[in-house]
Design a protein around this motif. Structure first.
Motif, PDB file in Angstrom:
ATOM      1  N   ASP A  41       0.826  -1.211   0.000  1.00 56.61           N
ATOM      2  CA  ASP A  41       0.000   0.000   0.000  1.00 56.61           C
ATOM      3  C   ASP A  41       0.859   1.259   0.000  1.00 56.61           C
ATOM      4  OD1 ASP A  41      -2.295  -1.455  -0.055  1.00 56.61           O
ATOM      5  OD2 ASP A  41      -2.946  -0.959   1.981  1.00 56.61           O
ATOM      6  N   THR A  42       1.947   1.240   0.763  1.00 60.81           N
ATOM      7  CA  THR A  42       2.825   2.402   0.831  1.00 60.81           C
ATOM      8  C   THR A  42       3.476   2.673  -0.525  1.00 60.81           C
ATOM      9  OG1 THR A  42       3.303   2.029   3.173  1.00 60.81           O
ATOM     10  CG2 THR A  42       4.870   3.368   1.944  1.00 60.81           C
ATOM     11  N   VAL A  43       3.943   1.630  -1.180  1.00 59.92           N
ATOM     12  CA  VAL A  43       4.573   1.795  -2.492  1.00 59.92           C
ATOM     13  C   VAL A  43       3.560   2.337  -3.493  1.00 59.92           C
ATOM     14  CG1 VAL A  43       5.745   0.626  -4.389  1.00 59.92           C
ATOM     15  CG2 VAL A  43       6.239  -0.029  -2.027  1.00 59.92           C
ATOM     16  N   ARG A  44       2.359   1.806  -3.432  1.00 58.87           N
ATOM     17  CA  ARG A  44       1.321   2.262  -4.359  1.00 58.87           C
ATOM     18  C   ARG A  44       0.996   3.738  -4.160  1.00 58.87           C
ATOM     19  NH1 ARG A  44      -4.893  -0.114  -4.616  1.00 58.87           N
ATOM     20  NH2 ARG A  44      -5.696   1.397  -6.119  1.00 58.87           N
ATOM     21  N   GLU A 334      -7.051  -3.529  -7.193  1.00 59.90           N
ATOM     22  CA  GLU A 334      -6.292  -2.928  -6.115  1.00 59.90           C
ATOM     23  C   GLU A 334      -5.359  -3.941  -5.489  1.00 59.90           C
ATOM     24  OE1 GLU A 334      -9.511   0.366  -4.546  1.00 59.90           O
ATOM     25  OE2 GLU A 334      -8.807  -1.241  -3.255  1.00 59.90           O
ATOM     26  N   GLN A 335      -4.158  -3.492  -5.145  1.00 56.65           N
ATOM     27  CA  GLN A 335      -3.229  -4.342  -4.438  1.00 56.65           C
ATOM     28  C   GLN A 335      -3.598  -4.348  -2.973  1.00 56.65           C
ATOM     29  OE1 GLN A 335       0.724  -3.022  -5.070  1.00 56.65           O
ATOM     30  NE2 GLN A 335       0.694  -3.353  -7.264  1.00 56.65           N
ATOM     31  N   LYS A 336      -3.382  -5.458  -2.325  1.00 59.82           N
ATOM     32  CA  LYS A 336      -3.632  -5.555  -0.896  1.00 59.82           C
ATOM     33  C   LYS A 336      -2.316  -5.380  -0.183  1.00 59.82           C
ATOM     34  CE  LYS A 336      -7.564  -8.663  -1.477  1.00 59.82           C
ATOM     35  NZ  LYS A 336      -8.541  -7.661  -1.180  1.00 59.82           N
ATOM     36  N   GLY A 337      -2.315  -4.529   0.847  1.00 54.98           N
ATOM     37  CA  GLY A 337      -1.080  -4.293   1.553  1.00 54.98           C
ATOM     38  C   GLY A 337      -1.311  -3.976   3.010  1.00 54.98           C
ATOM     39  N   GLY A 338      -0.374  -3.237   3.590  1.00 52.33           N
ATOM     40  CA  GLY A 338      -0.394  -3.009   5.017  1.00 52.33           C
ATOM     41  C   GLY A 338      -1.312  -1.888   5.447  1.00 52.33           C
TER      42      GLY A 338
END
Length: 341
Positions: A41-44, A334-338
């Motif tokens: 999520d941060t990278v995105r 959507e990517q799933k992240g932190g």
């Protein structure tokens, strides 16, 4: 303290231009990111923030065809401001690339929207030149107010990002970015407030134009799903309200505006996850065949259970197709992240 002692010294534009901050690459430890990568999520969201910082050049091109370019002090500030924002974007790009993130999809717009954006980008400098030059110097107050509000939004987002993902290298870079942006605010905040306070026409122009701006500046050229992700992750409803209150209390004549709250609500409505699910369900449901249609074609419906299932599918087709019709048609996964907003 006397008034003179309390007041900040005048902003030295020449010194600002002479000490402009360039590349941050030498201060970024990519090995630290290799050892402890950022969350997905941060990278995105960093990829999105990079595009926002890069969009300054387009904004500047449109501004400098107006009477704003006749004010040498403002022009000197804006060109240096754009230079520093370019290198902020470059720093974000280094980190995004180090994580192997493909950011091409951020600007992968639907065909009609991309065509409309291209036409607008070609026409805007011409239209803005005629329109703004007919208004005169009061347009400078609008431009500086726009920059001020955008700086408040992005700075709040950076603070939130550092809190959500306190990676030491990221926190260090964002602290440097905030230091750079603090100098920007020292110029635009008082200058925008002064120009709006001194001109009723400038205040009226700002009240009309600012609600039509896509916040943050640059969002109009990016995928709506990414803008929705930006607000969902970094700018909560409470934070948007706080920024709006700061706008109303700091910039004269804007006491009725809810710019960031409105932008957030629209972004989530247009590009939120629920709309993406609706679009997917609508596409899937459109491929289903009603049992009666299958019977007419020579198929067998079987038991009453099959009829019930078919009815359920038909209802799903109607509902999801209807909701999908009110949203953007560009698909996005959507990517799933932190971090979650």
């Amino acid at each position: 303290m006397s008034v003179e002692e309390e007041a900040s010294p005048p902003f030295d534009v020449r010194d600002f231009a002479r000490t402009a901050v360039g590349s941050h690459r030498d201060s970024i430890d990519l090995a630290a990111f290799a050892e402890h990568p950022l969350s997905a999520d941060t990278v995105r969201v960093l990829a999105y923030l990079r595009e926002l910082e890069r969009s300054t050049m387009t904004y500047l091109r449109n501004v400098l065809v107006t009477p704003t370019h006749k004010d040498a002090r403002v022009t000197a500030f804006l060109t240096t401001w754009a230079f520093e924002k370019f290198w902020i974007a470059d720093a974000f790009e280094v980190i995004v690339q180090a994580h192997g993130y493909d950011a091409a999809g951020i600007q992968d717009l639907p065909r009609l929207r991309a065509l409309g954006l291209e036409i607008a980008e070609r026409a805007t400098p011409i239209v803005e030149s005629f329109r703004a030059n007919s208004i005169g110097a009061d347009v400078i107050g609008l431009h500086l107010a726009s920059v001020t509000i955008d700086e408040w939004i992005t700075e709040a987002a950076y603070l939130r990002l550092a809190a959500l993902d306190p990676h030491p290298e990221l926190v260090k870079l964002l602290a440097t970015v905030q230091t750079v942006k603090a100098r920007h605010r020292r110029f635009v905040e008082p200058d925008a407030a002064r120009r709006l306070n001194d001109s009723k026409r400038a205040r009226s122009l700002a009240r009309r134009a600012l609600p039509r701006t896509s916040w943050p500046i640059g969002a109009s050229s990016l995928r709506r799903s990414e803008t929705a992700f930006f607000y969902r992750t970094l700018v909560s409803e409470a934070l948007a309200t706080e920024i709006d209150e700061h706008v109303r209390s700091t910039l004269p004549g804007l006491s009725t505006l809810t710019l960031v709250s409105t932008a957030r609500r629209r972004a989530l409505a247009r590009g939120g996850a629920s709309n993406e699910v609706a679009r997917r369900l609508g596409r899937a449901a459109s491929l289903l065949r009603h049992p009666r249609a299958a019977t007419a074609a020579g198929g067998s419906t079987g038991s009453a259970a099959a009829d019930t299932t078919g009815a359920t599918q038909t209802t799903g087709t109607t509902d999801t197709t209807g909701s999908a019709g009110t949203t953007s048609t560009d698909p996005h996964t959507e990517q799933k992240g932190g971090a979650q907003g």
